[in-house]
Design a protein around this motif. Structure first.
Motif, PDB file in Angstrom:
ATOM      1  N   GLY A 269       3.412  -3.933   9.987  1.00 55.38           N
ATOM      2  CA  GLY A 269       4.431  -3.179   9.269  1.00 55.38           C
ATOM      3  C   GLY A 269       3.865  -2.653   7.966  1.00 55.38           C
ATOM      4  N   SER A 270       4.520  -1.640   7.403  1.00 60.17           N
ATOM      5  CA  SER A 270       3.919  -0.860   6.324  1.00 60.17           C
ATOM      6  C   SER A 270       3.550  -1.663   5.083  1.00 60.17           C
ATOM      7  CB  SER A 270       4.840   0.299   5.941  1.00 60.17           C
ATOM      8  OG  SER A 270       6.109  -0.172   5.515  1.00 60.17           O
ATOM      9  N   GLU A 271       4.466  -2.485   4.566  1.00 52.98           N
ATOM     10  CA  GLU A 271       4.187  -3.184   3.307  1.00 52.98           C
ATOM     11  C   GLU A 271       3.016  -4.146   3.457  1.00 52.98           C
ATOM     12  OE1 GLU A 271       5.398  -2.430   0.458  1.00 52.98           O
ATOM     13  OE2 GLU A 271       6.737  -0.934   1.343  1.00 52.98           O
ATOM     14  N   ARG A 272       3.049  -4.969   4.474  1.00 52.68           N
ATOM     15  CA  ARG A 272       1.968  -5.937   4.677  1.00 52.68           C
ATOM     16  C   ARG A 272       0.686  -5.239   5.101  1.00 52.68           C
ATOM     17  NH1 ARG A 272       3.572 -10.647   8.494  1.00 52.68           N
ATOM     18  NH2 ARG A 272       1.592 -11.421   7.693  1.00 52.68           N
ATOM     19  N   ALA A 273       0.795  -4.150   5.852  1.00 48.19           N
ATOM     20  CA  ALA A 273      -0.395  -3.426   6.284  1.00 48.19           C
ATOM     21  C   ALA A 273      -1.130  -2.816   5.095  1.00 48.19           C
ATOM     22  CB  ALA A 273      -0.018  -2.338   7.281  1.00 48.19           C
ATOM     23  N   LEU A 277      -4.923  -3.679   4.010  1.00 45.93           N
ATOM     24  CA  LEU A 277      -5.964  -2.669   3.858  1.00 45.93           C
ATOM     25  C   LEU A 277      -6.552  -2.677   2.449  1.00 45.93           C
ATOM     26  CD1 LEU A 277      -4.281   0.316   5.748  1.00 45.93           C
ATOM     27  CD2 LEU A 277      -6.291  -0.955   6.516  1.00 45.93           C
ATOM     28  N   ASP A 278      -5.691  -2.765   1.443  1.00 45.84           N
ATOM     29  CA  ASP A 278      -6.157  -2.685   0.064  1.00 45.84           C
ATOM     30  C   ASP A 278      -6.993  -3.893  -0.345  1.00 45.84           C
ATOM     31  OD1 ASP A 278      -5.068  -0.206  -0.365  1.00 45.84           O
ATOM     32  OD2 ASP A 278      -3.185  -0.963  -1.205  1.00 45.84           O
ATOM     33  N   LEU A 287      -0.499   5.695   6.971  1.00 51.02           N
ATOM     34  CA  LEU A 287       0.544   5.230   7.875  1.00 51.02           C
ATOM     35  C   LEU A 287       1.666   6.258   7.937  1.00 51.02           C
ATOM     36  CD1 LEU A 287       0.916   1.562   6.534  1.00 51.02           C
ATOM     37  CD2 LEU A 287      -0.805   2.459   8.126  1.00 51.02           C
ATOM     38  N   VAL A 288       2.150   6.524   9.148  1.00 52.79           N
ATOM     39  CA  VAL A 288       3.337   7.343   9.328  1.00 52.79           C
ATOM     40  C   VAL A 288       4.445   6.418   9.827  1.00 52.79           C
ATOM     41  CG1 VAL A 288       4.374   9.301  10.510  1.00 52.79           C
ATOM     42  CG2 VAL A 288       1.947   9.360   9.908  1.00 52.79           C
ATOM     43  N   LEU A 289       5.558   6.398   9.099  1.00 51.67           N
ATOM     44  CA  LEU A 289       6.638   5.469   9.427  1.00 51.67           C
ATOM     45  C   LEU A 289       7.678   6.126  10.327  1.00 51.67           C
ATOM     46  CD1 LEU A 289       7.157   3.700   5.984  1.00 51.67           C
ATOM     47  CD2 LEU A 289       5.309   3.478   7.656  1.00 51.67           C
ATOM     48  N   ASP A 290       8.537   5.300  10.888  1.00 53.85           N
ATOM     49  CA  ASP A 290       9.566   5.789  11.810  1.00 53.85           C
ATOM     50  C   ASP A 290      10.478   6.828  11.176  1.00 53.85           C
ATOM     51  OD1 ASP A 290       8.987   4.409  14.189  1.00 53.85           O
ATOM     52  OD2 ASP A 290       9.949   2.590  13.455  1.00 53.85           O
ATOM     53  N   ASP A 291      10.679   6.741   9.875  1.00 56.83           N
ATOM     54  CA  ASP A 291      11.574   7.696   9.209  1.00 56.83           C
ATOM     55  C   ASP A 291      10.861   8.988   8.807  1.00 56.83           C
ATOM     56  OD1 ASP A 291      10.009   6.917   7.065  1.00 56.83           O
ATOM     57  OD2 ASP A 291      11.642   6.010   5.911  1.00 56.83           O
ATOM     58  N   GLY A 292       9.580   9.125   9.186  1.00 59.22           N
ATOM     59  CA  GLY A 292       8.820  10.333   8.879  1.00 59.22           C
ATOM     60  C   GLY A 292       8.054  10.273   7.575  1.00 59.22           C
ATOM     61  N   ARG A 295       2.625   6.868   4.112  1.00 60.72           N
ATOM     62  CA  ARG A 295       2.100   5.934   3.119  1.00 60.72           C
ATOM     63  C   ARG A 295       0.578   5.935   3.191  1.00 60.72           C
ATOM     64  NH1 ARG A 295       5.750   1.850   1.955  1.00 60.72           N
ATOM     65  NH2 ARG A 295       4.324   1.326   0.247  1.00 60.72           N
ATOM     66  N   ARG A 296      -0.069   5.961   2.028  1.00 67.44           N
ATOM     67  CA  ARG A 296      -1.529   6.000   1.957  1.00 67.44           C
ATOM     68  C   ARG A 296      -2.049   4.769   1.230  1.00 67.44           C
ATOM     69  NH1 ARG A 296       0.447  11.118   1.822  1.00 67.44           N
ATOM     70  NH2 ARG A 296      -0.761  12.796   2.839  1.00 67.44           N
ATOM     71  N   SER A 297      -3.158   4.229   1.714  1.00 71.41           N
ATOM     72  CA  SER A 297      -3.788   3.113   1.011  1.00 71.41           C
ATOM     73  C   SER A 297      -4.502   3.643  -0.224  1.00 71.41           C
ATOM     74  CB  SER A 297      -4.773   2.377   1.929  1.00 71.41           C
ATOM     75  OG  SER A 297      -5.935   3.150   2.122  1.00 71.41           O
ATOM     76  N   ARG A 298      -4.891   2.718  -1.102  1.00 68.92           N
ATOM     77  CA  ARG A 298      -5.459   3.121  -2.395  1.00 68.92           C
ATOM     78  C   ARG A 298      -6.745   3.927  -2.249  1.00 68.92           C
ATOM     79  NH1 ARG A 298      -4.506  -2.335  -4.490  1.00 68.92           N
ATOM     80  NH2 ARG A 298      -6.749  -2.651  -4.328  1.00 68.92           N
ATOM     81  N   ARG A 299      -7.575   3.607  -1.256  1.00 60.51           N
ATOM     82  CA  ARG A 299      -8.897   4.227  -1.178  1.00 60.51           C
ATOM     83  C   ARG A 299      -8.957   5.437  -0.237  1.00 60.51           C
ATOM     84  NH1 ARG A 299      -9.816  -1.177  -2.168  1.00 60.51           N
ATOM     85  NH2 ARG A 299      -9.290  -1.701  -0.009  1.00 60.51           N
ATOM     86  N   LEU A 300      -7.830   5.876   0.290  1.00 63.92           N
ATOM     87  CA  LEU A 300      -7.874   7.000   1.222  1.00 63.92           C
ATOM     88  C   LEU A 300      -8.451   8.253   0.568  1.00 63.92           C
ATOM     89  CD1 LEU A 300      -7.130   8.009   4.093  1.00 63.92           C
ATOM     90  CD2 LEU A 300      -4.998   8.863   3.079  1.00 63.92           C
ATOM     91  N   SER A 301      -8.163   8.474  -0.704  1.00 58.43           N
ATOM     92  CA  SER A 301      -8.610   9.699  -1.383  1.00 58.43           C
ATOM     93  C   SER A 301     -10.123   9.862  -1.358  1.00 58.43           C
ATOM     94  CB  SER A 301      -8.101   9.723  -2.832  1.00 58.43           C
ATOM     95  OG  SER A 301      -8.586   8.601  -3.551  1.00 58.43           O
TER      96      SER A 301
END
Length: 306
Positions: A269-273, A277-278, A287-292, A295-301
């Motif tokens: 799930g998003s919060e724990r994931a 990752l971080d 991450l793309v959530l069910d509501d559209g 969410r991006r982790s800190r190092r994606l940039s």
């Protein structure tokens, strides 16, 4: 630049080498055969595969080929890397969910209700590898499904073979291995698709030496007795993961790690994931959530195309 698209392991594949030579074209033409050989060894859907033979002889020592040996080592590495959330011994549970044949066949014929199974408890003794003899002992009653780990391993193997010709990329159905920046100095462009708007890209990555993989509940899914099922199982319950993450894309040093981490993100799930990752400096994800929402982790940039 030379590239080749083909179908293998139930997925669309792509191999590309930044080299226009005839030698590069000849080597690329061999890639589909490599995947045919690997699929013939590693598929749980083929009764004549080496993996199926190993499953039939659970509880007994079996000497295996170098191909299966290497893929099994990758699956155990993924299990350790994921803290056990990605396990190679979930075949009975994924079949109980209805994925007991190729995905195309599942879509053609709705699966019947499967047996209720107790949650799987993977232990290190369930799969023992003896390096000196290349013998494998699968615990009695256990059966293996290497699934996405096999595709990640195959992408890595193919990219390693192509690297001698120059910078290359191998996409094994969304499990992507990249070796070296392109000859112009830029990374390889890899788009993260929007599951809610097919054809649109949420983020464009520029990758040089890494693996990237996407896992999700949006594609490999089927309906059984009015309930939607999918192929990403939570080994703590033995059931398809039920979280707010629809798809997860992860960049990692290897494709096997990226594939495992993407599955972990869907399971947690998003919060724990994002926290998971971080905590790991070598990983980044989207991450793309069910509501559209996205969410991006800190190092994606660090991996975004520039």
């Amino acid at each position: 630049m030379r590239s080749l698209a083909f179908h293998a392991m139930g997925s669309q594949m792509l191999a590309a080498v930044d080299n226009d030579s005839a030698a590069a074209g000849e080597r690329l033409a061999r890639v589909p055969h490599w995947f045919q050989v690997w699929e013939g060894r590693l598929s749980r859907f083929r009764s004549d595969s080496e993996l199926s033979a190993l499953n039939r002889f659970s509880g007994e020592p079996v000497q295996v080929s170098q191909i299966l040996w290497d893929a099994l080592r990758a699956s155990l590495s993924a299990a350790r890397f994921s803290d056990g959330l990605v396990s190679p011994t979930l075949a009975p549970w994924i079949e109980a969910a209805g994925y007991d044949r190729t995905f195309e066949s599942v879509l053609e014929h709705a699966p019947a209700a499967g047996p209720a199974l107790a949650p799987p408890l993977f232990a290190s003794g369930d799969l023992l590898l003896e390096a000196s003899s290349r013998r494998v002992v699968l615990a009695a009653g256990r059966r293996l499904d290497l699934g996405g780990t096999a595709k990640g391993w195959a992408a890595e193997r193919a990219a390693s073979r192509l690297r001698a010709l120059g910078p290359c990329l191998v996409d094994a159905g969304g499990d992507i291995a990249v070796r070296g920046p392109r000859l112009d100095g830029h990374g390889w462009p890899v788009g993260i698709s929007d599951p809610f708007h097919p054809g649109e890209v949420l983020e464009l990555l520029g990758l040089t030496r890494s693996g990237v993989a996407t896992s999700g509940r949006d594609f490999h899914r089927w309906e059984r007795q009015g309930v939607w099922q999918h192929h990403i199982l939570d080994p703590r319950t033995g059931l398809p993961a039920a979280t707010d993450v629809l798809t997860a894309t992860v960049i990692a040093p290897s494709t096997v790690e990226a594939e495992a981490a993407a599955k972990v993100a869907v399971i947690l799930g998003s919060e724990r994931a994002l926290a998971w990752l971080d905590k790991r400096p070598s990983l980044a994800g989207l991450l793309v959530l069910d509501d559209g929402s996205v969410r991006r982790s800190r190092r994606l940039s660090r991996h975004v195309w520039r």
